[in-house]
Design a protein around this motif. Structure first.
Motif, mmCIF file in Angstrom:
data_model
loop_
_atom_site.group_PDB
_atom_site.id
_atom_site.type_symbol
_atom_site.label_atom_id
_atom_site.label_comp_id
_atom_site.label_asym_id
_atom_site.label_seq_id
_atom_site.Cartn_x
_atom_site.Cartn_y
_atom_site.Cartn_z
ATOM 1 N N ASN A 95 81.832 34.212 47.595
ATOM 2 C CA ASN A 95 81.208 32.659 47.350
ATOM 3 C C ASN A 95 79.958 32.693 47.068
ATOM 4 O O ASN A 95 79.120 33.424 47.469
ATOM 5 C CB ASN A 95 81.512 31.836 48.550
ATOM 6 N N GLY A 117 77.007 30.017 45.735
ATOM 7 C CA GLY A 117 76.825 28.558 45.734
ATOM 8 C C GLY A 117 78.254 28.019 46.260
ATOM 9 O O GLY A 117 78.827 28.399 47.133
ATOM 10 N N ALA A 118 78.471 26.921 45.198
ATOM 11 C CA ALA A 118 79.557 25.939 45.837
ATOM 12 C C ALA A 118 80.913 26.566 45.042
ATOM 13 O O ALA A 118 81.904 26.195 45.414
ATOM 14 C CB ALA A 118 79.534 24.717 45.006
ATOM 15 N N ILE A 119 80.796 27.835 44.115
ATOM 16 C CA ILE A 119 81.808 28.328 43.595
ATOM 17 C C ILE A 119 82.354 29.697 44.373
ATOM 18 O O ILE A 119 81.738 30.263 44.976
ATOM 19 C CB ILE A 119 81.857 28.389 42.048
ATOM 20 N N PRO A 150 73.152 31.234 47.728
ATOM 21 C CA PRO A 150 74.014 30.406 49.128
ATOM 22 C C PRO A 150 75.493 30.933 49.152
ATOM 23 O O PRO A 150 76.388 30.933 48.181
ATOM 24 C CB PRO A 150 73.794 29.083 48.838
ATOM 25 N N ASN A 151 75.883 31.344 50.360
ATOM 26 C CA ASN A 151 77.152 31.770 51.030
ATOM 27 C C ASN A 151 77.431 33.411 50.477
ATOM 28 O O ASN A 151 78.545 33.875 50.896
ATOM 29 C CB ASN A 151 78.350 30.947 50.110
ATOM 30 N N ALA A 152 76.435 34.039 49.911
ATOM 31 C CA ALA A 152 76.712 35.304 49.796
ATOM 32 C C ALA A 152 75.716 35.978 50.936
ATOM 33 O O ALA A 152 75.082 35.224 51.720
ATOM 34 C CB ALA A 152 76.700 35.817 48.683
ATOM 35 N N ILE A 153 75.172 37.226 50.839
ATOM 36 C CA ILE A 153 74.086 37.822 51.857
ATOM 37 C C ILE A 153 73.022 36.831 51.774
ATOM 38 O O ILE A 153 72.480 36.873 50.545
ATOM 39 C CB ILE A 153 73.876 39.311 51.868
ATOM 40 N N PRO A 154 72.208 36.747 52.804
ATOM 41 C CA PRO A 154 70.837 35.904 52.937
ATOM 42 C C PRO A 154 69.624 37.062 52.407
ATOM 43 O O PRO A 154 69.923 38.240 52.565
ATOM 44 C CB PRO A 154 70.651 35.732 54.427
#
Ligand SMILES: [Zn+2]
Ligand SMILES: [Zn+2]
Ligand SMILES: [Zn+2]
Ligand SMILES: [Zn+2]
Lengths: 226, 226
Positions: free
Chosen positions: A113, A115-117, A175-179
């Motif tokens: 993921n 971001g939103a996609i 966002p939604n991948a590794i920080p």
């Protein structure tokens, strides 16, 4: 022992628009001149996303050819790297400019993921892009957005679809991948070195995280990007 | 200090057919009886995928209702967990049986390559499924196929979409997701404990890896599944 640090410049990603920052280079002329400035400041590698005139993202081979030609003229010896990222088209279209034989091209080795996609890189697409890079003598920059992508990279080497040593970028803070997290970066580096012992690496962060990632990469023996 | 170990049984996933193994339970009656045998052998939690009569995977709420009713009758007190996995339908359809209020349901918190396919769980779908589980008082079993899914889990807790403590399953050995590897499992556990300190966990492997994962899970303080 010391080895030179390569400074890459990503003059733009696929999203920022003039409305966000008037300095974002959109036309081929702007992209060539933006690269030229970075070259004079010490960058030796440029990561490229091309755009349509209205600023939207593109994977048009003619645009890539124009920018590539300008960079070769204005920035002799600079390494050009084309993005095959997911926002630049879908499926095989994403590799439609690889016949231009840039020095390098990006290659994500899994899905995540973003971001939103859902950033979808199917195993078949990964194999196809890797094969086209092999056929055109292009060195991939592996884009690792998550831990499994490191193991997938090692499997591509085993299968002969990637040449050793591989060069890999840890892409953090999407966002939604590794920080963007020091402990996570150290984990990623350790696992990469375990399965690709002779590999080289760099690390990317978005926005405010890029400078932090640069600092960590320099401390931990990686290359850097701006 | 000791705490009881929960033994889960996945009587079938979404793929195996009678042709692979005649014991694979397909009809509701077969699934109920297969669960009953596991219950008598000590399993306290059943993970359920339902099927059409021809063996293909289904997310039909009526099928789930039949199996749920039979298990409640034959296996008093057994915890029922419905799969919302990607092969059981697309998008919101995957949660179409949550109004049946199983005790638990599975929830993958990111996207990853899964064998030859992209297992797509968009952030919007994850939010929707988590919200429906909250609304129906269903405890999620988080399915973590990669490292970023652990951090995504913690963010869902922060946003109030998951209740603490969370229960999470490390899903290993799916080709193109994280491998069945002791070092990787320890990394996943450590990062999970870091961001969800009161969380509980289990670990899954496919085929020959399940027994190895059970052994590692018992050594490292997790629950097990068959
Ligand atoms: Zn890029
Ligand atoms: Zn110039
Ligand atoms: Zn399942
Ligand atoms: Zn019975």
């Amino acid at each position: 022992m010391s080895s030179p640090c390569i400074i890459s410049v990503a003059i733009t990603g696929s999203l920022p628009q003039k409305a966000n920052n008037p300095a974002v280079p959109i036309t081929p002329t702007e992209q060539i001149e933006s690269t030229h400035e970075a070259y004079e400041a010490g960058a030796t590698l440029v990561h490229l996303h091309v755009r349509n005139d209205d600023g939207t993202t593109s994977s048009d081979p003619e645009r890539f050819a124009l920018v590539q030609e300008g960079i070769r003229k204005h920035c002799p010896g600079m390494i050009t790297q084309f993005s095959t990222g997911g926002r630049s088209g879908s499926g095989a279209e994403r590799g439609g400019m690889l016949h231009l034989k840039p020095d390098m091209a990006s290659l994500a080795t899994g899905s995540v993921n973003f971001g939103a996609i859902v950033y979808a890189n199917s195993p078949q697409l990964i194999d196809d892009l890797a094969q086209r890079m092999l056929d055109n003598d292009i060195k991939p920059e592996i884009e690792a957005f998550d831990l499994s992508m490191i193991f997938n990279t090692a499997k591509l080497v085993e299968r002969g679809l990637l040449k050793s040593p591989v060069h890999l970028q840890f892409v953090t803070s999407i966002p939604n991948a590794i920080p963007a997290d020091r402990e996570v970066l150290e984990i990623m580096i350790k696992q990469f070195k375990r399965v690709c012992p002779d590999g080289t690496w760099t690390a990317a962060g978005i926005g405010k995280y890029q400078l932090i990632l640069n600092q960590w990469a320099l401390e931990l023996g990686g290359h850097v990007r701006t």
